[in-house]
Design a protein around this motif. Structure first.
Motif, PDB file in Angstrom:
ATOM      1  N   ILE A   1      30.544  21.671-103.315  1.00 46.80           N
ATOM      2  CA  ILE A   1      29.338  21.503-104.128  1.00 46.80           C
ATOM      3  C   ILE A   1      28.139  22.044-103.355  1.00 46.80           C
ATOM      4  O   ILE A   1      27.979  21.766-102.173  1.00 46.80           O
ATOM      5  CB  ILE A   1      29.085  20.015-104.455  1.00 46.80           C
ATOM      6  CG1 ILE A   1      30.295  19.370-105.126  1.00 46.80           C
ATOM      7  CG2 ILE A   1      27.821  19.849-105.308  1.00 46.80           C
ATOM      8  CD1 ILE A   1      30.604  19.893-106.500  1.00 46.80           C
ATOM      9  N   GLY A   2      27.312  22.810-104.039  1.00 47.43           N
ATOM     10  CA  GLY A   2      26.085  23.325-103.446  1.00 47.43           C
ATOM     11  C   GLY A   2      26.224  24.751-102.951  1.00 47.43           C
ATOM     12  O   GLY A   2      27.314  25.304-102.868  1.00 47.43           O
ATOM     13  N   ALA A   3      25.076  25.336-102.614  1.00 47.45           N
ATOM     14  CA  ALA A   3      25.029  26.708-102.103  1.00 47.45           C
ATOM     15  C   ALA A   3      25.308  26.660-100.602  1.00 47.45           C
ATOM     16  O   ALA A   3      24.397  26.674 -99.792  1.00 47.45           O
ATOM     17  CB  ALA A   3      23.679  27.346-102.394  1.00 47.45           C
ATOM     18  N   VAL A   4      26.578  26.576-100.261  1.00 44.64           N
ATOM     19  CA  VAL A   4      26.974  26.466 -98.857  1.00 44.64           C
ATOM     20  C   VAL A   4      27.118  27.846 -98.232  1.00 44.64           C
ATOM     21  O   VAL A   4      27.347  28.830 -98.936  1.00 44.64           O
ATOM     22  CB  VAL A   4      28.285  25.655 -98.714  1.00 44.64           C
ATOM     23  CG1 VAL A   4      28.107  24.234 -99.199  1.00 44.64           C
ATOM     24  CG2 VAL A   4      29.423  26.309 -99.451  1.00 44.64           C
ATOM     25  N   PRO A   5      26.977  27.924 -96.905  1.00 46.70           N
ATOM     26  CA  PRO A   5      27.111  29.219 -96.236  1.00 46.70           C
ATOM     27  C   PRO A   5      28.514  29.812 -96.385  1.00 46.70           C
ATOM     28  O   PRO A   5      29.503  29.090 -96.561  1.00 46.70           O
ATOM     29  CB  PRO A   5      26.836  28.895 -94.760  1.00 46.70           C
ATOM     30  CG  PRO A   5      26.108  27.596 -94.766  1.00 46.70           C
ATOM     31  CD  PRO A   5      26.580  26.856 -95.982  1.00 46.70           C
ATOM     32  N   LYS A   6      28.582  31.125 -96.289  1.00 45.91           N
ATOM     33  CA  LYS A   6      29.846  31.864 -96.430  1.00 45.91           C
ATOM     34  C   LYS A   6      30.923  31.301 -95.506  1.00 45.91           C
ATOM     35  O   LYS A   6      32.070  31.126 -95.917  1.00 45.91           O
ATOM     36  CB  LYS A   6      29.581  33.342 -96.116  1.00 45.91           C
ATOM     37  CG  LYS A   6      30.794  34.222 -96.179  1.00 45.91           C
ATOM     38  CD  LYS A   6      30.386  35.656 -95.847  1.00 45.91           C
ATOM     39  CE  LYS A   6      31.567  36.580 -95.818  1.00 45.91           C
ATOM     40  NZ  LYS A   6      31.138  37.966 -95.521  1.00 45.91           N
TER      41      LYS A   6
ATOM     42  N   CYS B   1      19.979  28.489-112.598  1.00 47.75           N
ATOM     43  CA  CYS B   1      20.174  27.787-111.328  1.00 47.75           C
ATOM     44  C   CYS B   1      19.869  28.707-110.140  1.00 47.75           C
ATOM     45  O   CYS B   1      20.609  29.648-109.877  1.00 47.75           O
ATOM     46  CB  CYS B   1      21.617  27.262-111.272  1.00 47.75           C
ATOM     47  SG  CYS B   1      22.147  26.664-109.669  1.00 47.75           S
ATOM     48  N   GLY B   2      18.781  28.421-109.430  1.00 53.65           N
ATOM     49  CA  GLY B   2      18.384  29.223-108.265  1.00 53.65           C
ATOM     50  C   GLY B   2      19.449  29.287-107.181  1.00 53.65           C
ATOM     51  O   GLY B   2      19.806  30.374-106.710  1.00 53.65           O
ATOM     52  N   PRO B   3      19.977  28.138-106.728  1.00 54.29           N
ATOM     53  CA  PRO B   3      21.035  28.192-105.708  1.00 54.29           C
ATOM     54  C   PRO B   3      22.274  28.967-106.170  1.00 54.29           C
ATOM     55  O   PRO B   3      22.927  29.619-105.362  1.00 54.29           O
ATOM     56  CB  PRO B   3      21.372  26.713-105.463  1.00 54.29           C
ATOM     57  CG  PRO B   3      20.117  25.980-105.840  1.00 54.29           C
ATOM     58  CD  PRO B   3      19.530  26.772-106.975  1.00 54.29           C
TER      59      PRO B   3
ATOM     60  N   GLY C   1      34.561  17.305-114.180  1.00 48.58           N
ATOM     61  CA  GLY C   1      33.472  16.418-113.767  1.00 48.58           C
ATOM     62  C   GLY C   1      32.361  17.124-113.015  1.00 48.58           C
ATOM     63  O   GLY C   1      31.797  16.563-112.070  1.00 48.58           O
ATOM     64  N   ILE C   2      32.030  18.336-113.440  1.00 44.67           N
ATOM     65  CA  ILE C   2      30.961  19.090-112.780  1.00 44.67           C
ATOM     66  C   ILE C   2      29.619  18.492-113.194  1.00 44.67           C
ATOM     67  O   ILE C   2      29.200  18.612-114.340  1.00 44.67           O
ATOM     68  CB  ILE C   2      31.005  20.587-113.148  1.00 44.67           C
ATOM     69  CG1 ILE C   2      32.358  21.199-112.824  1.00 44.67           C
ATOM     70  CG2 ILE C   2      29.876  21.358-112.477  1.00 44.67           C
ATOM     71  CD1 ILE C   2      32.753  21.182-111.386  1.00 44.67           C
ATOM     72  N   ALA C   3      28.950  17.843-112.233  1.00 48.75           N
ATOM     73  CA  ALA C   3      27.647  17.239-112.492  1.00 48.75           C
ATOM     74  C   ALA C   3      26.534  17.996-111.771  1.00 48.75           C
ATOM     75  O   ALA C   3      25.367  17.907-112.144  1.00 48.75           O
ATOM     76  CB  ALA C   3      27.652  15.775-112.054  1.00 48.75           C
ATOM     77  N   SER C   4      26.885  18.731-110.714  1.00 46.73           N
ATOM     78  CA  SER C   4      25.924  19.507-109.931  1.00 46.73           C
ATOM     79  C   SER C   4      26.467  20.921-109.778  1.00 46.73           C
ATOM     80  O   SER C   4      27.667  21.111-109.596  1.00 46.73           O
ATOM     81  CB  SER C   4      25.756  18.905-108.539  1.00 46.73           C
ATOM     82  OG  SER C   4      25.282  17.594-108.613  1.00 46.73           O
ATOM     83  N   ILE C   5      25.551  21.876-109.834  1.00 46.38           N
ATOM     84  CA  ILE C   5      25.943  23.261-109.614  1.00 46.38           C
ATOM     85  C   ILE C   5      25.050  23.855-108.537  1.00 46.38           C
ATOM     86  O   ILE C   5      23.926  23.370-108.343  1.00 46.38           O
ATOM     87  CB  ILE C   5      25.893  24.108-110.918  1.00 46.38           C
ATOM     88  CG1 ILE C   5      24.546  23.994-111.598  1.00 46.38           C
ATOM     89  CG2 ILE C   5      27.012  23.733-111.842  1.00 46.38           C
ATOM     90  CD1 ILE C   5      24.366  24.937-112.768  1.00 46.38           C
ATOM     91  N   PRO C   6      25.517  24.860-107.833  1.00 50.09           N
ATOM     92  CA  PRO C   6      26.831  25.473-107.951  1.00 50.09           C
ATOM     93  C   PRO C   6      27.937  24.536-107.463  1.00 50.09           C
ATOM     94  O   PRO C   6      27.750  23.763-106.534  1.00 50.09           O
ATOM     95  CB  PRO C   6      26.737  26.713-107.070  1.00 50.09           C
ATOM     96  CG  PRO C   6      25.674  26.409-106.066  1.00 50.09           C
ATOM     97  CD  PRO C   6      24.708  25.497-106.762  1.00 50.09           C
TER      98      PRO C   6
ATOM     99  N   ARG D   1      22.236  31.596-108.115  1.00 51.07           N
ATOM    100  CA  ARG D   1      21.889  33.017-107.986  1.00 51.07           C
ATOM    101  C   ARG D   1      21.909  33.448-106.518  1.00 51.07           C
ATOM    102  O   ARG D   1      22.243  34.591-106.212  1.00 51.07           O
ATOM    103  CB  ARG D   1      20.540  33.302-108.626  1.00 51.07           C
ATOM    104  CG  ARG D   1      20.581  33.196-110.149  1.00 51.07           C
ATOM    105  CD  ARG D   1      19.365  33.808-110.824  1.00 51.07           C
ATOM    106  NE  ARG D   1      18.098  33.401-110.255  1.00 51.07           N
ATOM    107  CZ  ARG D   1      17.361  32.385-110.687  1.00 51.07           C
ATOM    108  NH1 ARG D   1      17.757  31.661-111.707  1.00 51.07           N
ATOM    109  NH2 ARG D   1      16.211  32.092-110.113  1.00 51.07           N
ATOM    110  N   MET D   2      21.570  32.522-105.602  1.00 51.58           N
ATOM    111  CA  MET D   2      21.626  32.838-104.169  1.00 51.58           C
ATOM    112  C   MET D   2      23.080  32.991-103.700  1.00 51.58           C
ATOM    113  O   MET D   2      23.378  33.822-102.847  1.00 51.58           O
ATOM    114  CB  MET D   2      20.952  31.726-103.351  1.00 51.58           C
ATOM    115  CG  MET D   2      19.451  31.710-103.452  1.00 51.58           C
ATOM    116  SD  MET D   2      18.673  30.273-102.660  1.00 51.58           S
ATOM    117  CE  MET D   2      19.690  29.928-101.274  1.00 51.58           C
ATOM    118  N   LEU D   3      23.968  32.206-104.269  1.00 44.74           N
ATOM    119  CA  LEU D   3      25.371  32.208-103.866  1.00 44.74           C
ATOM    120  C   LEU D   3      26.141  33.411-104.428  1.00 44.74           C
ATOM    121  O   LEU D   3      27.099  33.883-103.818  1.00 44.74           O
ATOM    122  CB  LEU D   3      26.028  30.909-104.341  1.00 44.74           C
ATOM    123  CG  LEU D   3      27.456  30.638-103.921  1.00 44.74           C
ATOM    124  CD1 LEU D   3      27.559  30.554-102.399  1.00 44.74           C
ATOM    125  CD2 LEU D   3      27.947  29.353-104.561  1.00 44.74           C
ATOM    126  N   SER D   4      25.707  33.924-105.549  1.00 49.21           N
ATOM    127  CA  SER D   4      26.427  34.982-106.251  1.00 49.21           C
ATOM    128  C   SER D   4      26.729  36.210-105.388  1.00 49.21           C
ATOM    129  O   SER D   4      27.875  36.657-105.345  1.00 49.21           O
ATOM    130  CB  SER D   4      25.670  35.382-107.512  1.00 49.21           C
ATOM    131  OG  SER D   4      26.431  36.279-108.261  1.00 49.21           O
TER     132      SER D   4
END
Length: 130
Positions: A114-119, A55-57, A94-99, A59-62
């Protein structure tokens, strides 16, 4: 004598906070289906990052979560759950979308992102539970 007692009380409080902070991890902890319940119950405020290696997003969030774990040590504990390997927990929530980030207060599920949200968005979401 009152000044001495005041200084003593202040120093005891500082030592207590320091000890509590050291018991909190300063980096995200890898968790599994088997360790999940114990992990979220062990700390007063927990954010669990549900992710997968492809999952690209995710890896961006990590690195953002790594940074937050250090900055918020003593207040929030961060966990990482690989949903490819730990399917039961993902199904249970019920995790259907990651992150997807699950927030637990005193062992109870209280919120999710849900999603790669800003800090800053993550901090805002955690703020009411601190």
């Amino acid at each position: 004598m009152d000044d001495l007692e005041s200084i003593k009380q202040k120093r005891m409080q500082e030592l207590k906070q320091s000890l509590e902070q050291k018991q909190y991890p300063s980096s995200p902890v890898t968790i599994t289906d088997a360790s999940f319940d114990e992990f979220v119950s062990k700390y007063s405020l927990v954010l669990v990052d549900c992710w997968a290696p492809w999952c690209g997003p995710c890896r961006m969030l990590s690195p953002v979560l790594d940074e937050m774990a250090t900055e918020m040590q003593g207040k929030v504990v961060f966990g990482k759950l690989n949903v490819d390997e730990e399917k039961m927990t993902a199904v249970n929530f019920g995790i259907a979308s990651i992150p997807a980030m699950l927030i637990f207060k005193e062992g109870k599920f209280v919120d999710k992102l849900i999603g790669a949200v800003p800090k800053q968005n993550i901090i805002q979401k955690l703020q009411p539970y601190m």
